[in-house]
Enzyme design. Structure first.
Site, short mmCIF file in Angstrom:
data_model
loop_
_atom_site.label_atom_id
_atom_site.label_comp_id
_atom_site.label_asym_id
_atom_site.label_seq_id
_atom_site.Cartn_x
_atom_site.Cartn_y
_atom_site.Cartn_z
N ASP A 1 25.24 -56.33 81.85
CA ASP A 1 24.62 -56.77 80.37
C ASP A 1 23.58 -57.77 80.83
O ASP A 1 23.92 -58.77 81.32
CB ASP A 1 25.71 -57.08 79.88
CG ASP A 1 25.14 -57.50 78.26
OD1 ASP A 1 25.55 -56.72 77.36
OD2 ASP A 1 24.13 -58.51 78.12
N THR B 1 27.13 -46.29 61.97
CA THR B 1 26.10 -45.04 62.02
C THR B 1 25.47 -45.28 63.56
O THR B 1 24.92 -44.14 63.96
CB THR B 1 25.03 -45.34 61.32
OG1 THR B 1 24.36 -46.37 61.50
CG2 THR B 1 25.40 -45.22 59.78
N1 URA Z 1 21.69 -53.32 77.84
C1 URA Z 1 22.16 -54.09 79.17
O1 URA Z 1 22.18 -55.23 79.00
N2 URA Z 1 22.43 -53.52 80.09
C2 URA Z 1 22.58 -52.11 80.29
O2 URA Z 1 23.07 -51.48 81.17
C3 URA Z 1 22.26 -51.35 79.20
C4 URA Z 1 21.70 -51.87 77.89
#
Ligand code: URA
Length: 210
Positions: A201, A109
């Site tokens: 990230d 989802t």
């Molecule tokens: N979460 C992250 O760690 N980096 C991003 O660019 C978007 C969400």
């Protein structure tokens, strides 16, 4: 604090953020910078706390001295990346109460599903500061704030390092009463939901996972 979005343009914040964005920055440096920047962001997010006075005795004479009014703050980290911001803020506000919210994205989802929720009591009487470094789609932030409001929180601020316009718009539509404090508003989200230009990230970069 009334503005829906506050961008903290302090030179130290912007300089440290640039270092964090650089792909070559090591996990160790990223973590250290995040800690430093979170102190500066904590200074900003707590700027307009209500104040009162109390009587104290200095070595010279009694005085009426300023002190923060009300119950201890509640800091709520959205797992796992929120913990990187949390540690620094706790250094500045060491007697804050702390909560954690764990959410994952259901692959079918694409909606956030709660797997952990533990927050301080009496949220209705506390300023609640939700921390998550990246405000991307806004789905997890909106879901976390939905849960906090259901638990009684009614004075909430959202603190992040980077925001995307999509996430800010989503938050404004779902929670217009929640001010957002961030170090930067980036350009957009890419097809994978990453902030562009962003920093990658945040969880992987702070914990050294891939
Ligand atoms: N979460 C992250 O760690 N980096 C991003 O660019 C978007 C969400």
């Amino acid at each position: 604090m009334t503005a829906h979005l506050t961008i903290v343009d302090h030179p130290l914040v912007q300089h440290k953020l640039t270092l964090m964005r650089e792909a070559e920055t090591s996990t160790k440096s990223f973590r250290q910078l995040l800690r430093e920047i979170s102190l500066l962001l904590a200074y900003e997010v707590t700027r307009s706390l209500p104040m009162t006075t109390k009587r104290i005795d200095t070595p010279i004479e009694p005085m009426s001295a300023p002190t923060i009014e009300g119950k201890k703050l509640a800091l709520v980290s959205i797992l796992r990346a929120g913990n990187g911001l949390l540690d620094g803020i706790l250094e500045l506000v060491p007697n804050a109460r702390v909560g954690f919210i764990g959410l994952y994205r259901d692959p079918a989802t694409l909606k956030p599903v709660q797997y952990y929720f533990k927050v301080p009591d009496s949220l209705a009487d506390r300023l609640t500061i939700v921390v998550d470094p990246m405000l991307a789609t806004g789905n997890s932030s909106v879901a976390a704030i939905d849960l906090l409001k259901a638990a009684g929180a009614n004075n909430i601020r959202f603190l992040c390092l980077l925001a995307a316009p999509e996430g800010v718009a989503r938050m404004k539509q779902a929670h217009p009463d929640v001010p957002i404090i961030t170090a930067a508003l980036d350009s957009h989200l890419n097809d994978h939901g990453y902030i562009v230009p962003g920093l990658g990230d945040a969880g992987d970069r702070m914990f050294g996972t891939k």
